[in-house]
Design a protein around this motif. Sequence first.
Motif, PDB file in Angstrom:
ATOM      1  N   LEU A 130       0.806  -1.220   0.000  1.00 50.74           N
ATOM      2  CA  LEU A 130       0.000   0.000   0.000  1.00 50.74           C
ATOM      3  C   LEU A 130       0.839   1.270   0.000  1.00 50.74           C
ATOM      4  N   LEU A 131       2.099   1.151   0.421  1.00 52.71           N
ATOM      5  CA  LEU A 131       2.913   2.332   0.700  1.00 52.71           C
ATOM      6  C   LEU A 131       3.005   3.337  -0.447  1.00 52.71           C
ATOM      7  N   PRO A 132       3.271   2.923  -1.701  1.00 51.28           N
ATOM      8  CA  PRO A 132       3.344   3.941  -2.764  1.00 51.28           C
ATOM      9  C   PRO A 132       2.058   4.757  -2.900  1.00 51.28           C
ATOM     10  N   SER A 133       0.906   4.103  -2.803  1.00 50.36           N
ATOM     11  CA  SER A 133      -0.370   4.822  -2.928  1.00 50.36           C
ATOM     12  C   SER A 133      -0.635   5.696  -1.706  1.00 50.36           C
ATOM     13  N   VAL A 134      -0.381   5.168  -0.502  1.00 56.30           N
ATOM     14  CA  VAL A 134      -0.579   5.942   0.727  1.00 56.30           C
ATOM     15  C   VAL A 134       0.365   7.132   0.754  1.00 56.30           C
ATOM     16  N   SER A 135       1.610   6.891   0.343  1.00 55.50           N
ATOM     17  CA  SER A 135       2.612   7.955   0.333  1.00 55.50           C
ATOM     18  C   SER A 135       2.198   9.095  -0.586  1.00 55.50           C
ATOM     19  N   CYS A 136       1.677   8.752  -1.744  1.00 56.17           N
ATOM     20  CA  CYS A 136       1.227   9.779  -2.681  1.00 56.17           C
ATOM     21  C   CYS A 136      -0.001  10.512  -2.148  1.00 56.17           C
ATOM     22  N   ASP A 137      -0.955   9.753  -1.598  1.00 51.16           N
ATOM     23  CA  ASP A 137      -2.207  10.343  -1.115  1.00 51.16           C
ATOM     24  C   ASP A 137      -1.974  11.279   0.060  1.00 51.16           C
ATOM     25  N   MET A 138      -1.062  10.904   0.950  1.00 49.33           N
ATOM     26  CA  MET A 138      -0.817  11.705   2.158  1.00 49.33           C
ATOM     27  C   MET A 138       0.444  12.545   2.078  1.00 49.33           C
ATOM     28  N   SER A 139       1.107  12.542   0.911  1.00 52.39           N
ATOM     29  CA  SER A 139       2.329  13.343   0.692  1.00 52.39           C
ATOM     30  C   SER A 139       3.381  13.084   1.768  1.00 52.39           C
ATOM     31  N   LEU A 140       3.824  11.840   1.871  1.00 51.55           N
ATOM     32  CA  LEU A 140       4.765  11.444   2.913  1.00 51.55           C
ATOM     33  C   LEU A 140       6.210  11.567   2.450  1.00 51.55           C
ATOM     34  N   THR A 141       7.087  11.932   3.384  1.00 53.86           N
ATOM     35  CA  THR A 141       8.519  11.941   3.112  1.00 53.86           C
ATOM     36  C   THR A 141       9.055  10.511   3.201  1.00 53.86           C
ATOM     37  N   THR A 142      10.322  10.319   2.794  1.00 58.21           N
ATOM     38  CA  THR A 142      10.934   8.998   2.885  1.00 58.21           C
ATOM     39  C   THR A 142      10.983   8.528   4.333  1.00 58.21           C
ATOM     40  N   ALA A 143      11.310   9.432   5.253  1.00 61.13           N
ATOM     41  CA  ALA A 143      11.370   9.072   6.672  1.00 61.13           C
ATOM     42  C   ALA A 143       9.994   8.654   7.183  1.00 61.13           C
ATOM     43  N   GLN A 144       8.941   9.368   6.762  1.00 62.57           N
ATOM     44  CA  GLN A 144       7.582   9.017   7.182  1.00 62.57           C
ATOM     45  C   GLN A 144       7.149   7.670   6.600  1.00 62.57           C
ATOM     46  N   GLN A 145       7.560   7.404   5.360  1.00 62.91           N
ATOM     47  CA  GLN A 145       7.263   6.102   4.759  1.00 62.91           C
ATOM     48  C   GLN A 145       7.916   4.973   5.553  1.00 62.91           C
ATOM     49  N   GLY A 146       9.172   5.189   5.941  1.00 64.24           N
ATOM     50  CA  GLY A 146       9.885   4.179   6.724  1.00 64.24           C
ATOM     51  C   GLY A 146       9.222   3.942   8.073  1.00 64.24           C
ATOM     52  N   LEU A 147       8.788   5.029   8.726  1.00 68.41           N
ATOM     53  CA  LEU A 147       8.147   4.887  10.039  1.00 68.41           C
ATOM     54  C   LEU A 147       6.790   4.208   9.914  1.00 68.41           C
ATOM     55  N   LEU A 148       6.015   4.579   8.879  1.00 73.40           N
ATOM     56  CA  LEU A 148       4.703   3.967   8.687  1.00 73.40           C
ATOM     57  C   LEU A 148       4.831   2.467   8.417  1.00 73.40           C
ATOM     58  N   SER A 149       5.857   2.080   7.658  1.00 74.64           N
ATOM     59  CA  SER A 149       6.098   0.661   7.395  1.00 74.64           C
ATOM     60  C   SER A 149       6.492  -0.078   8.665  1.00 74.64           C
ATOM     61  N   ALA A 150       7.196   0.622   9.556  1.00 73.59           N
ATOM     62  CA  ALA A 150       7.745  -0.029  10.743  1.00 73.59           C
ATOM     63  C   ALA A 150       6.817   0.011  11.945  1.00 73.59           C
ATOM     64  N   VAL A 151       5.783   0.856  11.917  1.00 74.52           N
ATOM     65  CA  VAL A 151       4.876   0.963  13.063  1.00 74.52           C
ATOM     66  C   VAL A 151       4.278  -0.383  13.468  1.00 74.52           C
ATOM     67  N   PRO A 152       3.813  -1.226  12.517  1.00 75.88           N
ATOM     68  CA  PRO A 152       3.303  -2.536  12.940  1.00 75.88           C
ATOM     69  C   PRO A 152       4.349  -3.364  13.676  1.00 75.88           C
ATOM     70  N   LEU A 153       5.621  -3.212  13.301  1.00 75.69           N
ATOM     71  CA  LEU A 153       6.685  -3.944  13.982  1.00 75.69           C
ATOM     72  C   LEU A 153       6.825  -3.486  15.424  1.00 75.69           C
ATOM     73  N   ILE A 154       6.656  -2.186  15.653  1.00 74.41           N
ATOM     74  CA  ILE A 154       6.723  -1.656  17.019  1.00 74.41           C
ATOM     75  C   ILE A 154       5.576  -2.237  17.851  1.00 74.41           C
TER      76      ILE A 154
END
Length: 534
Positions: free
Chosen positions: A50-74
Motif C-alpha cells: 500500500l505504501l506507494p499509494s498511501v505515500s502519494c495520497d498523504m504526501s509522505l517523506t521517505t522518513a515518514q514512509q519508513g516509520l509507517l512501514s515499521a509501526v506494525p513492527l513496534i
Amino acid sequence: MELNKEKRGKCTFEDALDISGFGKYNYSMLILCCFLILAMYIDIFGFSVLLPSVSCDMSLTTAQQGLLSAVPLIGIMVSSYAWGLCADTMGRRKTLLIAMPIGALFNLVASIAPNYISLCVLKFFSAGFSSSANAAAFVLLGETIPRAHRSRFMFLMASATMVGQLAICIPALPVFQLKFHIEVPALAMEYRPWRLLMQILSIPGLVGITGMFFLNESPKFLLSKGLEDRSIDVLKNMYHYNTGLDHDNYPVKSVCLDNSEIKWTTDTSFLRRMWNQTAPLFKPPLLKNSLKLYCILLCAYMTSTGFTMWVPTMTNAYFNGDDVTGKTFCEVASAAVRRSSQYARVTSNVTIDCDNVFKPMTLYAVMVYSGLCGLLNLVLTFIVGYLGKKKTTLLVFIVTVTCGIFLLFVRIPMLSIFLFYMFPYVALILGNINTYLVELNPTYLRGMATCLSVVVARGFGFVSVQLIATLLVDHCTPMMSGYIVLVLIGLATACLLPPDTKATTETLPTTQNELILGSNDSLNTIDQRKERHS
C-alpha cells in the motif's frame, strides 16, 4: 502381568497424542492457524504494497514512509511479551479468541484514518493485538500434531507467513484498477482504493477467528495445568474426528507429563509471573540453546523484514519506465527512493495522479516474490524430512548469502530482481526455528519462547526498516555489505545448533496397544520421580 493390567490405558502425552490419530482435526487446526498467522503477516507487511499509494495520497517523506512501514513492527514488539505470558497462563486458544478480534477491529478502523498520525496509531494497536497469533498459534499447532508429522506441519504453517504479500497482491490487482475518490467530510478524509483494500485484507483474520470457535484448547496445555480430564476429553474429540470412531473407543484413560514439562507454581503477582516465564529461558540448561536460536532469528529477520518491507517500492523502480539497463541494484534502488520523496515536496497547486503510482507489473512481480517464497517453503517441508532441521537451516543460509554477494555486482535487471528476491528468503528458516523452540523448551515456557522470538525478530526488523530508509539513498553498497555479514553470522551460529534426533514414523509404535504398553517403562520412571518430588 498385574503391573500391565494396572498400567493399561495409561500413557505419556506424546503417545496419547499419537493414539488420537492423524486426520481431519489436525488439518482443520493447520488451516485455521494458517489463516490467523496470515492475518498477522498481512497486518505487518500490508503497507509494503500500500505504501506507494498511501505515500502519494498523504504526501509522505521517505522518513515518514519508513516509520509507517515499521509501526506494525513496534506494535508487535511491544505486545508480544504480554501475549506470550497469556498463552502460557490463560491458554493458547483463549488468547487467540480474545486478541485477534480486537486486532481485526483496529485494522478496519485504520482503513478510514484521516491522516498520517491517526493511521500510525491505529496500525500500532492493530498489529499489537494480531501478534497474539505468533505467540499462541504456532504453539497450539505444535501441541496438537503427532510427533511424526509435527515438523512438516510447522513448515506448512510457516508457508502462510511467506505468502503474505501474495495474499495482498491478489485482491490489490483488481482494486488498484478502480478509479474513485469519495469525499467523506464527517471523517475529514477521501475514500480511495487503497482504503478498500485494507478492509478486504481483514477477511483472513475473521475466517480464522470464526473457525477457532469450533476447535479445542491444546490438550498438552490443559494437562500441564493439572486438568487431566479436560485434556483427555480433547484427545477423545480429536480421536473421533480423525478416525470416525466413537469417543468411548479412545483407549487412553490416564495421561502423564514428564516432570520437566510441569511447572509447580503458586499464585504470584503479574510481574513475578512474567519473570518466572522468562528467566528460565536464559538460565542453564536452556540458556545455550536460547542464545543460539535468538541470535539466528536476529540475523535472519533483521535482513528479511527490513528488505521485505521495501520489496514493492524497489520492484516498482524497475517498471516505472526509467532506463535501468547496465545499472546495479543499488543504483536503481537509490534513485527510486529519492524519487518517491518528491510527493512530500509538491505544493497545493500541483496535482499528482496517485491512481497510477503503483504499476500493475510491479504487483505481478511481488506476487512472484511471495508465491516463490511459499513454494520454496513447501519444498523445504519435504526436504527437512531427509536432511533434518539443522542441515536445512544451513542450506537456506548458504543460498541466501550467495545471492546477496552476487547482487552487489550484477547489472542485468531481471537477474538483479531475482537475486534481490532470494536474499530476504533467509526467513525460510522460520519453520525450523519454531520447531526447535517447541522441542527444546518445556510446555509451560513455549508460549513465552515463541513470543520472545517475535520481540527479537520484529524489534530488530523495525531497526532494519529505519536503517534501510536512512542509508539506501547515499550508502546502499556499504549497507548491503553489512547485511551480508549479518547473514554470515547467522550461518556460523546455525552450525552450532544441536544435532537432529531421528523421530520418524518407522521409530514410532505402529498400533494403539504397542503405544499404550510401550509407555509402561517410561511411566514407571515418571511415577518414581513424582514420588521423590513429593
